[in-house]
Design an enzyme around this catalytic site. Structure first.
Site, short mmCIF file in Angstrom:
data_model
loop_
_atom_site.label_atom_id
_atom_site.label_comp_id
_atom_site.label_asym_id
_atom_site.label_seq_id
_atom_site.Cartn_x
_atom_site.Cartn_y
_atom_site.Cartn_z
N GLU A 190 26.09 124.75 21.60
CA GLU A 190 26.01 123.28 21.56
C GLU A 190 24.67 122.74 22.09
OE1 GLU A 190 29.48 121.54 23.38
OE2 GLU A 190 30.82 122.28 21.82
N GLU A 309 34.62 126.73 17.66
CA GLU A 309 35.46 125.97 18.60
C GLU A 309 36.23 124.93 17.80
OE1 GLU A 309 33.94 124.37 22.27
OE2 GLU A 309 32.42 125.95 22.44
#
Length: 519
Positions: A190, A309
């Site tokens: 991320e 995710e």
């Protein structure tokens, strides 16, 4: 054998207040082969996922390595095929060297991601050993937040090289003679998010990912790389981030990542039940961007997706990282899942299967306690959350080829996604057995659907399992761990080569059809 899947729905309401649907299956349009890594999960050093989750020396079920056997049994039952580790936000401040070697010499460190004191009693070698016992493929993320090329190369050397270099010899000295042979490596986590330690612009990250992948290839040319995509499709940089990163890394990486979490907002449960619409559009957009870069580069290579995710997570209840006090490792975002949550998780799995031609890895986040399908008590029992069941059944019974389905109606109105199909479906086919498995969610909050499925001669119902409840807020707890479980639907039957079934509102279904109906 050809594979044709057609879904046609009569828009008329029946007298009992439901809709009548016709779903025709005759095995021709295949989406693609199913990569079993689509049934992956995620373990991060966050909350109680590791400590008192998968690892608890002294627990009544702990093996000599300190791994909870009750949790291992549930992980195997869940059908997880691959697990991403060690993060997550945690990885962007992690020194992997702290988690190897004699445990009494490992330092306690402050984890900046979740502001907890990390004891480093569980690290690289422990996770590999746990993965082998669980029967899952380990997927590794490297720290590209506070660290970089050198540390990533040394970690790969520690894991994958045979003895003969200083770093590989360190692994051998720590008790692992054979290389860990980690295949898939995530280039950071991320990195588009301003919450990430070491957050970077697209250009900064793309350059670092390019150079890191290039260096790591020189250690082990056989590995697969996952480049960081956007943390979600609502990021301001979404789309442009993927383009910038792939223009730099296209020839070096195999996959680009996607992350998404879903929750009901402002009491809008109907939009929540239709959350798969967002995931579907997210995947389509990333595929389009990847293929745009492919065209610009005039490349024959196809980038695939790692949705590493995804889950239901009530983020509105999380105070944020700076809202946490510095503390010892303890409970964090231990959401308790309802029937509706399980239906949504089932619909998200359907979405991943519908894109099996491009989604090759996916990780339900996380595995234990932290928004996990498995919950534990420290020193006590372990149990299945509601979301455990659609995942376990899909992982167990999905066939090797995913089939395309098309919905003609009925439709429902949602505030977030507009007018969308009430039914969300996919199907799989297993050539070796001839079994066809239908996965269907009725996303309507109010209307049941009476389903008719014309069949090829000889197909019979093996079983019809469904997850729904009159109390859609029902949950599983340590005291009542089987309050919500899949139900056998006895009324589903075949007559005159046609299968009929009833799908209650807000329900997930798996219907197995096999020649002769053999269980």
């Amino acid at each position: 054998m050809s594979i044709v899947v057609e879904l046609q729905v009569n828009r008329c309401k029946d007298l009992s207040g439901g809709s009548v649907a016709r779903l025709a299956v005759d095995p021709a349009f295949a989406v693609g082969a199913l990569d079993r890594r689509l049934f992956g999960s995620f373990v991060e050093h966050m909350g109680r996922c590791v400590y008192t989750g998968i690892y608890e020396p002294g627990h009544a079920t702990a093996d000599p390595d300190g791994f909870r056997e009750d949790v291992l049994a549930l992980v195997r039952e869940l059908g997880v095929t691959a697990v991403r580790y060690p993060g997550g936000n945690f990885v962007s401040n992690y020194r992997w060297e702290d988690g190897v070697g004699p445990k009494d010499q490992r330092p306690r460190r402050l984890d900046l991601a979740w502001r907890a004191v990390e004891p480093n009693q569980f690290g690289t070698d422990e996770f590999v050993a746990w993965s082998r016992k669980a029967g899952v493929e380990p997927i590794w993320a490297v720290n590209l937040g506070t660290r970089g090329i050198t540390e990533a190369v040394e970690l790969l050397e520690y894991c994958n090289l045979p003895a003969g270099t200083a770093t590989a010899d360190r692994r051998v000295a720590n008790g692992s003679t054979d290389p860990h042979a980690i295949k898939v490596w995530c280039l950071g986590n991320e990195m588009d998010g301003p919450w990430q330690i070491g957050h970077k612009t697209a250009e900064e990250y793309a350059r670092l990912a390019e150079e890191t992948a290039n260096a790591m290839r020189r250690v082990d040319p056989s590995v697969e790389f996952v480049a960081c995509g956007s943390s979600n499709r609502h990021m301001e940089t979404f789309g442009d981030w993927e383009r910038t990163v792939l223009e730099r890394t296209y020839d070096l990486v195999e996959h680009i990542s996607l992350h998404a979490y879903y929750e009901p907002k402002d009491g809008d449960q109907q939009s929540f039940l239709a959350a798969a619409e967002d995931m579907d559009r997210f995947i389509d957009s990333v595929v389009a961007t990847a293929d745009h870069v492919k065209a610009l580069k005039r490349s024959d290579k196809e980038i695939t997706l790692s949705f590493d995710e995804w889950n239901v997570w009530r983020q509105q209840d999380f105070p944020g990282e700076l809202g946490l006090d510095i503390r010892e490792v303890g409970p964090l975002i231990e959401d308790i899942y309802t029937v509706d949550d399980a239906v949504v998780v089932g619909s998200l799995l359907i979405t991943l299967l519908r894109h099996a031609d491009r989604v090759k890895i996916a990780c339900l986040a996380q595995l234990v306690n932290v928004i996990g399908p498995i919950r534990t008590e420290p020193g006590g029992r372990a149990w299945r959350q509601t979301i455990f069941h659609p995942f376990a059944l899909t992982a167990k019974y999905a066939g090797s080829t995913v089939l395309r389905t098309e919905v003609a109606g009925p439709e429902i109105d949602t505030a977030q996604y507009g007018r969308v199909p009430a039914l969300w479906s996919t199907a799989t086919y297993e050539e070796s057995t001839g079994e066809v498995v239908l996965f269907v969610v009725n996303r309507s909050e109010t209307d049941k659907v009476d389903l008719e499925v014309p069949l090829m001669p000889g197909l019979q119902v093996v079983e019809h399992l469904a997850l729904y409840d009159d109390d859609r807020s029902a949950v599983n707890t340590a005291e009542d761990p089987d309050r919500v479980v899949p139900q056998h639907i006895d009324g589903t039957e075949v007559a005159n080569d046609s299968c009929t079934a009833t799908l209650p509102p807000a329900s997930w279904h798996m219907i197995r059809l096999s020649p002769g109906g053999t269980r």
